[in-house]
Design a protein around this motif. Sequence first.
Motif, PDB file in Angstrom:
ATOM      1  N   VAL A  93      67.537 -12.177  -3.217  1.00  0.00           N
ATOM      2  CA  VAL A  93      66.632 -11.123  -3.866  1.00  0.00           C
ATOM      3  C   VAL A  93      66.334  -9.993  -2.850  1.00  0.00           C
ATOM      4  O   VAL A  93      65.995  -8.901  -3.381  1.00  0.00           O
ATOM      5  N   THR A 148      57.419  -7.443  -1.303  1.00  0.00           N
ATOM      6  CA  THR A 148      56.078  -7.685  -1.255  1.00  0.00           C
ATOM      7  C   THR A 148      55.584  -9.092  -1.253  1.00  0.00           C
ATOM      8  O   THR A 148      56.226 -10.036  -1.584  1.00  0.00           O
ATOM      9  N   THR A 157      65.404 -15.989  -1.536  1.00  0.00           N
ATOM     10  CA  THR A 157      65.113 -14.987  -0.648  1.00  0.00           C
ATOM     11  C   THR A 157      66.158 -13.960  -0.214  1.00  0.00           C
ATOM     12  O   THR A 157      66.271 -12.857  -0.118  1.00  0.00           O
ATOM     13  N   ASN A 170      53.840 -10.322  -3.614  1.00  0.00           N
ATOM     14  CA  ASN A 170      53.777 -10.958  -5.085  1.00  0.00           C
ATOM     15  C   ASN A 170      55.002 -11.483  -5.325  1.00  0.00           C
ATOM     16  O   ASN A 170      55.440 -12.697  -5.946  1.00  0.00           O
ATOM     17  N   GLU A 171      56.309 -10.823  -4.818  1.00  0.00           N
ATOM     18  CA  GLU A 171      57.642 -11.274  -5.013  1.00  0.00           C
ATOM     19  C   GLU A 171      57.936 -12.233  -4.184  1.00  0.00           C
ATOM     20  O   GLU A 171      58.473 -13.159  -5.060  1.00  0.00           O
ATOM     21  N   PRO A 197      63.032  -9.905  -1.390  1.00  0.00           N
ATOM     22  CA  PRO A 197      61.885  -9.648  -1.691  1.00  0.00           C
ATOM     23  C   PRO A 197      61.184  -8.423  -0.561  1.00  0.00           C
ATOM     24  O   PRO A 197      61.370  -8.650   0.637  1.00  0.00           O
TER      25      PRO A 197
END
Length: 409
Positions: free
Chosen positions: A161, A165, A158, A167-168, A163
């Motif tokens: 990346v 959303t 995390t 979903n991610e 995220p």
Amino acid sequence: MYKRGIFLLLLKCIILAITVSFNFLAAKFLGLEQYGLFAIASSILLFSVTLSKFGLEQVVTRFFAVNNVSSDAYTGNFLFLLLSSSIVAFFIYFCGSGLLLKFNEQHELVGLFSFIAVLNVLQTIQAYNAAVLKGLSEAVLYTLLNGFFSFGVALLITLIVKPSTANELLIILVCSTVISCLLSFLAIKARTKYRLVVFKGTMPHIRTVIGPGFNMLLVSLGAIITQQSSTLLLGAHVSLEQVAVFALALKVSFIMSYPLVVSNTINSASFARLYKEKDILALKLLMNDVRKILSFIAIFGLALAILCGEGILKFLGQEFMPMYELLLILMFGQCINLATGSSVNLLIMAGFERIHRRNVLILTTLNVLTLIIFIPIYGVLAAAIITSTFIAIKNIVSAFYVNKLVLKL
């Protein structure tokens, strides 16, 4: 025992810090609306994993604690849970979204069900391996497999990346859970030399745990409904931002239960063995020690939340300030949970699943009815008060039956 308990408590504190950091960081990156979606998806996942485990987690712990278990028993239970989790995952993927949307108008949830289905299988298998290690008195390995690896890797990904959303974020959880699940198999192999090979003796071992497991399934579902049904019902009546605030407050309030989780991790096998040997005096002494320590932690934790909670939330961000009132309400129920000691765990380890099942079914029914009546009127405040109240009542009732049936007080 106390040195071991202190070490496990420190380990749990590290896991706690990782878990809380992951959730607050996720809320910051996603925003409260997307985190609200993630919170609803997490509640659905908790329900599905509980159903997939068929109540076998604690039964397996007791079974492995009091029996000399071979590979065929491990394999039989593994195959049963793999089948049950696959069936539940199939239902979630093909039918879950349609059923949920009849009660919850958050249409954005539809795209999350494939990830929930995959996580359902992975978390069920991971929970089974952890329960086996717990029954074999491998408390450290059990603790590491219950949050350290999965949320540790998820937090790291995390941070990299970032995220945006739900979903991610769920994809990140799938990746971290795969790693944790593989590590659980390595831990089982290193500790037991069990092999995933089907023997002729597999089926009798499955039947040995399925009966008690059904009782525990109802008990586990009752516990999850008490803790998580409010989040799902809120999704139908309040904004996603309010769902996110309540879900975060609920997660933070569970911090109070961590010392109890540590106690259960250490003492579950001892509870089962001592009751089997009818050493009631040793059980009384153990439970008294547990209750004294946990009661002190409960008082200290509540005082800390009252004195410092508001300042900490301000530091994290103004968007989290509505959590404070909800957090104090929810922590009251967790204080009662601690003060009653390992009552629920001892009742189950002593074999009184039927009595606990009856109590849970009655209280869960009352809990859901109360939520249905009051959440549309009072929203998140009603959810917090009702959830906290029924957590407290469940544990008080369990303590009464422990004293009456197990400790003979």
